[in-house]
Design an enzyme around this catalytic site. Structure first.
Site, short mmCIF file in Angstrom:
data_model
loop_
_atom_site.label_atom_id
_atom_site.label_comp_id
_atom_site.label_asym_id
_atom_site.label_seq_id
_atom_site.Cartn_x
_atom_site.Cartn_y
_atom_site.Cartn_z
N ARG A 288 4.78 -0.73 -4.64
CA ARG A 288 3.91 -0.55 -2.70
C ARG A 288 3.79 -1.90 -3.02
NH1 ARG A 288 7.12 1.65 1.36
NH2 ARG A 288 5.68 1.21 2.26
N ASN B 251 -2.72 2.44 5.48
CA ASN B 251 -1.79 1.38 4.93
C ASN B 251 -1.28 0.74 6.47
OD1 ASN B 251 0.48 -0.17 4.38
ND2 ASN B 251 2.05 1.50 4.55
N GLY B 252 -1.30 -0.54 6.36
CA GLY B 252 -1.25 -1.08 7.39
C GLY B 252 -2.58 -2.00 7.76
N HIS C 246 17.41 -36.78 -2.47
CA HIS C 246 16.66 -36.79 -1.06
C HIS C 246 15.31 -36.69 -1.58
CE1 HIS C 246 19.93 -38.21 1.08
NE2 HIS C 246 20.84 -37.66 0.64
N TRP D 256 -2.28 -3.33 -1.46
CA TRP D 256 -2.24 -4.23 -1.90
C TRP D 256 -2.83 -4.93 -1.06
CZ3 TRP D 256 -0.27 -7.89 1.69
CH2 TRP D 256 0.12 -9.04 0.44
N LYS E 202 6.28 -5.03 -3.10
CA LYS E 202 8.13 -4.81 -2.98
C LYS E 202 8.32 -4.54 -1.45
CE LYS E 202 12.33 -3.02 -4.07
NZ LYS E 202 13.49 -4.11 -4.64
N CYS F 36 0.64 -0.73 -0.24
CA CYS F 36 -0.18 0.13 -0.11
C CYS F 36 0.72 1.26 0.00
CB CYS F 36 -0.64 0.31 1.40
SG CYS F 36 -2.43 -1.45 1.38
N GLU G 240 17.85 -17.72 -4.94
CA GLU G 240 17.30 -16.46 -5.26
C GLU G 240 17.36 -16.11 -6.45
OE1 GLU G 240 16.74 -13.79 -4.97
OE2 GLU G 240 16.84 -12.09 -5.82
N LYS H 135 13.67 -15.37 -8.55
CA LYS H 135 12.93 -14.50 -9.77
C LYS H 135 12.23 -14.47 -10.17
CE LYS H 135 14.33 -11.73 -7.96
NZ LYS H 135 15.24 -11.07 -6.92
N GLU I 249 8.13 -15.68 -9.07
CA GLU I 249 7.86 -14.48 -8.58
C GLU I 249 7.14 -13.26 -10.08
OE1 GLU I 249 9.41 -12.24 -6.42
OE2 GLU I 249 11.31 -11.98 -7.07
C1 G6P Z 1 9.34 -8.57 -0.72
C2 G6P Z 1 9.24 -8.21 -1.65
C3 G6P Z 1 11.18 -9.18 -2.02
C4 G6P Z 1 11.60 -8.23 -0.80
C5 G6P Z 1 11.30 -8.54 0.26
C6 G6P Z 1 11.62 -8.42 1.23
O1 G6P Z 1 8.48 -9.84 -0.39
O2 G6P Z 1 9.05 -8.71 -2.24
O3 G6P Z 1 11.88 -8.53 -2.88
O4 G6P Z 1 13.04 -9.47 -1.04
O5 G6P Z 1 9.95 -8.48 0.13
O6 G6P Z 1 12.12 -7.08 1.40
P1 G6P Z 1 13.27 -6.16 2.20
O7 G6P Z 1 12.44 -4.82 1.66
O8 G6P Z 1 13.12 -6.65 3.61
O9 G6P Z 1 14.64 -6.71 1.45
#
Ligand code: G6P
Length: 607
Positions: free
Chosen positions: A27, A99-100, A504, A73, A602, A2, A481, A485, A488
């Protein structure tokens, strides 16, 4: 998670709000809306979908020099028009964006109902505006209406509130970030600093419990106990103004290619080549703290968690003390044992991730010393920790994190050398690491000159039912990682495993043509990783192999992508880059929105 933007000034509010929303969109982008006050009435425009959708339903002009805006969001209540912010009180005299999460919204809802008011949507936010409306109708001032309502509420909020009969914008913060921007004859409020940089460099970071009462040329701030406070004005860093797309097709593309420069920023002035050590001034790490620390604990979510896992291994390698990485949400909820002598590192790009914030608070409550490894200057985690290292990636706007990951790894590498040099790491070894780290930006650039057969990898992945990612040692978090990527961005189910563990369980998934991405730099684990590769191939899997230049194992992959050679402890800085490009290109190939993947945000500011 948000985004809130608000404006009170003399300019037409609509374009300022829409531009603010555009910059905050990462956001959350389930729905968007604005409310604009023209002196007589408040007009509201909202829509399900992204800012682009809002722009298509907006009239060309909306009069008014004061307004609030929101990009959502969804948490409570579906992605629908009625649940879209701003929300209005029953009599239309107050409009609010939130937001919250309001945890006790059910009991507040009953209270609203007892006054004969029906909520139109299902959000937790809407009850707040009705309660404020009830207070205002009962004779309270706007400030009193907000204070009394928040006194009843439990949970987290960043709020921006507009009143029909008052020339004022009220903002409140508790657990969700809000930053006030001070202009000349105008004031702004935003969830993040960078939309403010287009208007002013003078900002005030609100603290939990704060209320800000904004007029065009004044800002009054009070604490939750009603005490007036002098706001501390901070000057925004220049880098926040560099957050435009420029010539790049997408923010993710821009940010992948910015990595060499970002890495240089992270390393510059922070290493002592002569002593073979890191020099992280902001960590304020006393010699005795480093020498006596019994262990290091690292915390983070998502990409930050994988960077922390790499940091953990480097700390153990260089300092020879135990290091463990925790997922922030799990750490906090498991009543952790905190050793006040240990070093805790909170790793976060945004510095606003609610789970990591909670973990930091838990550590501090129990007397632990926690250091931030954070990108956003002045963010909540940075301020809560009060000590740490900024990773200096510059603004990262693509939801999928790229340059923050490599800079987190670099910052943790520098930390590991600093800690290592107080213990077992020799000067010669420390120098060797630092010299290689300083070459990393250049090596990344040379990789970009010849990124290898990314399109061939995309061809193998695009139609896959699922993809397995494998790596060992430092390459295991890199595999995770890479899987995150691709999952998502392209919505392909991806599984990442340490290569040795593949036999396993995940091996059961393999069938003729299953794609497997294997990260196998030229380190002491390469031969073992190759065994996993052969086991996959024997089951008909197609191998996408990430390896180092000049290595004969290139012939083992159906698609082989070479990265430049670097010290075995620094390979994640290079091996992750083709994985970023593969995810980006696969998502594009499938027609997905790379910068705004569905359902994600994000900055996740709720637990
Ligand atoms: C969300 C984002 C990720 C990010 C994670 C942690 O899930 O989509 O891309 O890695 O938050 O965010 P931060 O700002 O704490 O690194």
């Amino acid at each position: 998670m948000c985004g809130i933007f608000g404006y009170i000034g003399t300019r037409s509010a609509l374009p300022v709000l829409v531009e603010g929303l555009r910059r905050l969109e990462y956001r959350g982008y389930d729905s968007t809306g604005v409310a604009i006050h023209d002196g007589d009435q408040i007009s509201v425009h909202k829509t399900v979908g992204k800012v682009q959708n809002l722009q298509s339903v907006l009239p060309s002009e909306v009069p008014g020099t004061m307004g609030i805006a929101h990009t959502r969001w969804a948490t409570h209540g579906g992605v629908t028009f009625v649940n879209t912010h701003p929300h209005a009180s029953h009599d239309g005299k107050i409009h609010l964006v939130h937001n919250g999460i309001i945890e006790n919204f059910r009991s507040l809802h009953r209270r609203v109902k007892a006054h004969g008011i029906e909520c139109v949507g299902e959000t937790d936010s809407e009850v707040l505006v009705h309660l404020m409306g009830i207070e205002l109708a009962g004779g309270a001032t706007p400030q009193e209406a907000v204070e009394r309502t928040l006194h009843l509420a439990r949970g987290t909020w960043g709020l921006s509130i507009l009143f029909l009969d008052h020339d004022v914008l009220i903002c409140a913060r508790n657990g969700s970030p809000l930053i006030i921007g001070q202009g000349d004859g105008e004031m702004f409020v935003s969830s993040d600093p960078h939309p403010l940089s287009a208007h002013t460099q003078r900002v005030v970071y609100m603290e939990d419990g704060d209320l800000a009462i904004l007029t065009r040329d004044s800002m009054k701030m009070v604490t939750h106990k009603g005490h007036s406070i002098d706001p501390t004005v901070t000057v925004l860093e220049d880098s926040w103004s560099e957050s435009d797309l420029g010539d790049s097709p997408h923010f993710m593309h821009k940010e992948i290619y910015e990595q060499p420069e970002a890495l240089r920023h992270c390393i510059a002035g922070r290493v002592d080549r002569e002593m073979g050590s890191g020099r992280l001034g902001g960590m304020r790490l006393g010699h005795s703290t480093m020498v006596q620390a019994p262990h290091v604990r690292l915390l983070g979510c998502g990409t930050a968690n994988f960077a922390a896992e790499i940091g953990q291994m480097l700390i153990e390698k260089m300092a020879r003390i135990p290091a463990v990485t925790h997922i922030s949400s799990e750490f906090r909820n498991n009543d952790p044992v905190i050793n006040p002598k240990a070093i805790y590192l909170a790793v976060s790009q945004s510095g606003e991730t609610a789970d990591t914030i909670s973990a930091v608070k838990e550590i501090k409550l129990k007397g632990g010393q926690v250091f931030g490894v954070v990108n956003v200057v002045g963010s909540t985690i940075a301020r809560l920790c009060g000590q740490g290292v900024y990773i200096h990636s510059g603004p990262e706007q693509s939801v999928a994190s790229t340059k923050a990951f490599t800079n987190m790894v670099a910052a943790l590498t520098i930390f590991a050398t600093q800690l290592g040099r107080t213990r077992h790491l020799s000067k010669a070894k420390g120098r060797e690491i630092i010299e290689h780290l300083q070459q990393a930006p250049h090596l990344m650039e040379s990789y970009f000159e010849n990124p290898g057969p990314i399109d061939e990898a995309v061809a193998l992945l695009a139609e896959a039912k699922s993809v397995l990612f494998l790596g060992r040692g430092l390459s295991a978090p890199v595999a995770k990682e890479g899987a995150l990527k691709l999952m998502e961005l392209a919505y392909i189910p991806c599984l990442a495993y340490p290569a040795g563990e593949m036999k396993h369980g995940p091996i059961a998934l393999l069938e003729e043509g299953s794609p497997v991405v294997i990260v196998a730099p030229n380190d002491h684990l390469k031969e073992k990783t190759l065994s996993a590769l052969h086991e996959c191939r024997a089951r008909g899997a197609k191998i996408i192999l990430i390896h180092e230049e000049g290595d004969t194992i290139a012939s083992e992959g159906d698609v082989s992508i070479a990265v430049p050679r670097i010290h075995p402890w620094l390979t994640p800085l290079l091996t992750v880059v083709p994985l970023q490009l593969i995810a980006y290109s696969t998502a594009l190939h499938l027609g997905k929105d790379v910068d705004r993947p569905r359902n994600l945000a994000k900055s996740v500011t709720v637990e």
